[in-house]
Design an enzyme around this catalytic site. Structure first.
Site, mmCIF file in Angstrom:
data_model
loop_
_atom_site.group_PDB
_atom_site.id
_atom_site.type_symbol
_atom_site.label_atom_id
_atom_site.label_comp_id
_atom_site.label_asym_id
_atom_site.label_seq_id
_atom_site.Cartn_x
_atom_site.Cartn_y
_atom_site.Cartn_z
ATOM 1 N N ASN A 266 -2.905 -3.122 1.128
ATOM 2 C CA ASN A 266 -2.191 -2.783 2.365
ATOM 3 C C ASN A 266 -1.498 -1.434 2.268
ATOM 4 O OD1 ASN A 266 -2.833 -5.040 3.946
ATOM 5 N ND2 ASN A 266 -1.188 -6.273 3.062
ATOM 6 N N ASP A 275 -6.504 -6.983 6.325
ATOM 7 C CA ASP A 275 -7.103 -8.033 7.167
ATOM 8 C C ASP A 275 -8.593 -8.165 6.887
ATOM 9 O OD1 ASP A 275 -4.653 -8.434 8.308
ATOM 10 O OD2 ASP A 275 -5.100 -7.358 10.172
ATOM 11 N N GLU A 301 -1.980 -14.081 1.410
ATOM 12 C CA GLU A 301 -3.286 -13.857 0.783
ATOM 13 C C GLU A 301 -3.697 -15.034 -0.098
ATOM 14 O OE1 GLU A 301 -0.214 -11.798 -1.930
ATOM 15 O OE2 GLU A 301 -0.503 -12.278 0.184
#
Length: 383
Positions: A266, A275, A301
C-alpha cells in the site's frame, strides 16, 4: 365442437401482448434481469408470429407464412436464451440465428404461396429442439430455484414433447391427416401454447422474486472487495460444518492466511495495488478450493479457510498451490504479488468451537511470521 383457428390466434396474440406489456412494466423495468428481458422478446415474437398466419389464404401468404414460422422459431430460441442466462451467457448471434435461418430456407423452397405448411418438418423440429434445450437449461438451475422451477421446467418440457409428437404425426400422417388435424392441428396447438405460456410467465415472475431474495442474501454474506464470505458468514457456516459429523467424518483443517508485508504494498504502490493483491489472493483461493470448502476474508489482509477432510499434508499442498497461483498473477508498474504466511490447525470429530480452532491457527500463523514469513506452520508440532 370446432375450434376457430383464426379466433384462437387473435386471442393468443392479445394474451401474448398483455403478458409482454405487464412483464416488461412490472418485472423487467424493475429488475433488468437478462432472463426477464429475453422472455419479453419471446412473447413479442410469439405475438407477431401468430398474427402473421392470419394472412394465410391471401396474396400476402407468400411472405407472411414463412415470416410467421421464422418468428415463432425465433421466439423459441429466445426462450432458450432466457433459460441459458439462469446459469451462463445467452447464445451468440450465430447460435441464435441458426434455427430461424434453417426454417426460412426450408419455407422459401417449399411453395409458401400455396402451401401453408411450407418447411413444416424443419419448423416443427426447430421448435421441439429449442424448447428441449430450454428445458435442459432450466432443470439444473440450482437448489434456490426448486420451488418455482418445477412448473416452469415442466411447462417448457411439455411444449417440447408436444412439438416432437407433432413432428412425428406430420411425417407419418401428413398435415391433412385425421390424427394430425385432431391432436396436433393449429387450433389445438394455439390453445395448449396459450395455457403453457401463462404458467411459464407466472413461474418466471416467481423465479425473479426468488433470485432477488437470493441476491440480497448473497450481498449480506459476501465481502465487497473480494467476493469471498465475510467474517460473520464464514463463522456461521464453519460452525454448522463442524457440527455435522457426516462431513468428512468430522475431521479436516482450518487455515489462517496473511499476506506478507502488505502495508509496504500500500505504501509503495498505493491502495489500489493493495486491493488488487487482495483480489488476486481471493481468486487464487477460489481456483483451488473444492465446492465443499469454505473460504472467507477474516479481516484486512487476513483470510480463513476450512477444508473438510484435509490432512496435515493436504493442508500444506493447498497452501502451496494458492501461493503458486498468486505468484503467477501478471502485474504492472513494478508491483510484485506479496508472499503469504499460513497457520494451520487440524480438527477432528471432537472439535466444536470454531473460535478456538481459529485461535490455534492464529498462534501457528504468528510463529510462521516470526520464522521469516512465506511459510506454513501447524499448531500441532507433529503436523
Amino acid at each position: 365442437m370446432v375450434l376457430d383457428t383464426a379466433t384462437l390466434r387473435v386471442a393468443f396474440g392479445l394474451m401474448a401482448l398483455l403478458l409482454g406489456v405487464l412483464f416488461y412494466i412490472f418485472v423487467y423495468r424493475t429488475t433488468r434481469a437478462p432472463y426477464s428481458g429475453w422472455w419479453c422478446v419471446a412473447l413479442a415474437l410469439f405475438l407477431t408470429g401468430a398474427l402473421s398466419f392470419l394472412l394465410d389464404g391471401t396474396p400476402f401468404q407468400r411472405w407472411t407464412n414463412p415470416m410467421g414460422h421464422v418468428l415463432l422459431v425465433s421466439g423459441a430460441v429466445s426462450v432458450w436464451s432466457s433459460a441459458r442466462t439462469l446459469r451462463r451467457s445467452p447464445p451468440g448471434p450465430l447460435m441464435f440465428a441458426a434455427a430461424p435461418a434453417a426454417t426460412l430456407v426450408a419455407c422459401a423452397v417449399d411453395s409458401p404461396a400455396t402451401n401453408t405448411w411450407a418447411g413444416g418438418p424443419v419448423f416443427l423440429a426447430s421448435m421441439a429442439l429449442m424448447f428441449g434445450l430450454a428445458t435442459r437449461e432450466m432443470w439444473p438451475a440450482g437448489p434456490a430455484y426448486t420451488r418455482v422451477r418445477i412448473p416452469m421446467t415442466a411447462s417448457v418440457g411439455l411444449v417440447s414433447v408436444f412439438y416432437t409428437a407433432r413432428l412425428i404425426a406430420f411425417l407419418t400422417d401428413g398435415p391433412g391427416g385425421p390424427t394430425f388435424e385432431v391432436f396436433f392441428g393449429s387450433a389445438i396447438t394455439t390453445m395448449i401454447t396459450m395455457v403453457l405460456l401463462v404458467v411459464v410467465s407466472f413461474s418466471m415472475s416467481g423465479l425473479i422474486s426468488e433470485q432477488q431474495t437470493r441476491a440480497l442474501r448473497m450481498v449480506a454474506t459476501r465481502d465487497d472487495l473480494t467476493g469471498l464470505l465475510n467474517r460473520k458468514a464464514f463463522l456461521d457456516l464453519a460452525t454448522e460444518l463442524l457440527g455435522d459429523r457426516a462431513v468428512a467424518r468430522g475431521a479436516g483443517a482450518l487455515i489462517l492466511a496473511d499476506l506478507d508485508h502488505f502495508k509496504a504494498v500500500n505504501d509503495t504502490h498505493g491502495h489500489a495495488a493493495g486491493d488488487l493483491a487482495l483480489q488476486a489472493f481471493a481468486d487464487a483461493c477460489r481456483d483451488t478450493v473444492r465446492s465443499a470448502d469454505l473460504v472467507g476474508r477474516y479481516g484486512g489482509e487476513e483470510f480463513v479457510l476450512l477444508i473438510p477432510g484435509a490432512s496435515a499434508g493436504r493442508a500444506d499442498e493447498f497452501a502451496e498451490e494458492v501461493s503458486r497461483r498468486l505468484a503467477q498473477v501478471p502485474t504492472v508498474g513494478g508491483l510484485e504479488m506479496p508472499t503469504v504466511s499460513y497457520g494451520v490447525a487440524l480438527y477432528d470429530a471432537g472439535t466444536s468451537d470454531v473460535e478456538d480452532l481459529i485461535a490455534a491457527a492464529d498462534g501457528a500463523l504468528y510463529k510462521a511470521k516470526s520464522l521469516g514469513r512465506n511459510r506454513t506452520v501447524h499448531s500441532d508440532p507433529q503436523g
